[in-house]
Motif scaffolding. Structure first.
Motif, short mmCIF file in Angstrom:
data_model
loop_
_atom_site.label_atom_id
_atom_site.label_comp_id
_atom_site.label_asym_id
_atom_site.label_seq_id
_atom_site.Cartn_x
_atom_site.Cartn_y
_atom_site.Cartn_z
N UNK A 40 0.85 -1.20 0.00
CA UNK A 40 0.00 0.00 0.00
C UNK A 40 0.88 1.24 0.00
N UNK A 41 0.25 2.38 -0.18
CA UNK A 41 0.90 3.65 0.10
C UNK A 41 0.64 3.96 1.57
N UNK A 42 1.69 4.24 2.31
CA UNK A 42 1.60 4.51 3.74
C UNK A 42 1.72 6.01 3.97
N UNK A 43 0.76 6.53 4.73
CA UNK A 43 0.69 7.97 4.98
C UNK A 43 0.90 8.27 6.46
N UNK A 44 1.65 9.30 6.71
CA UNK A 44 1.82 9.84 8.05
C UNK A 44 0.69 10.84 8.33
N UNK A 45 0.21 10.84 9.56
CA UNK A 45 -0.92 11.70 9.94
C UNK A 45 -0.64 12.34 11.29
N UNK A 46 -0.97 13.62 11.40
CA UNK A 46 -0.83 14.35 12.66
C UNK A 46 -2.20 14.90 13.02
#
Length: 115
Positions: A91-97
């Motif tokens: 998958x494409x892995x996304x960072x989230x804040x």
């Protein structure tokens, strides 16, 4: 200007490991719950793991025991150690804040698990 910059993705064989990193800037990092999400082709974005400002963690059932999220407040960074990778982790892995005043996303890093 807020930036979340992911790194560490790539191609790995089943059973292998990768460590994703996310460097944050433009936010007071220590106040934010940080997370990793992923989106596979044709699927909705889903939660992988989160870590609060108090370092409490939460994981999707599909990655429990294999993935570990951590943070380094001194470096404004969050990490995702991924072990025993499976093809379905591709998958494409996304960072989230996230904080009560709003949230931010990184641009994503591709993880491909294939032999």
């Amino acid at each position: 200007q807020v930036q979340l910059v992911e790194s560490g993705g790539g191609l790995v064989q089943p059973g292998g490991s990768l460590r994703l990193s996310c460097a944050a800037s433009g936010i007071t990092f220590i106040f934010y719950t940080m997370g990793w999400y992923r989106q596979a082709p044709g699927k909705q974005r889903e939660l992988v793991a989160t870590i609060t400002s108090q370092s409490n963690t939460n994981y999707a059932d599909s990655v429990k025991g294999r993935f570990t999220i951590s943070r380094d407040n001194a470096k404004n960074s969050v990490y995702l150690q991924m072990n025993s990778l499976k093809p379905e982790d591709t998958a494409v892995y996304y960072c989230h804040a996230q904080r009560h005043i709003g949230d931010y996303w990184g641009q994503g890093t591709q993880v491909t698990v294939s032999s």
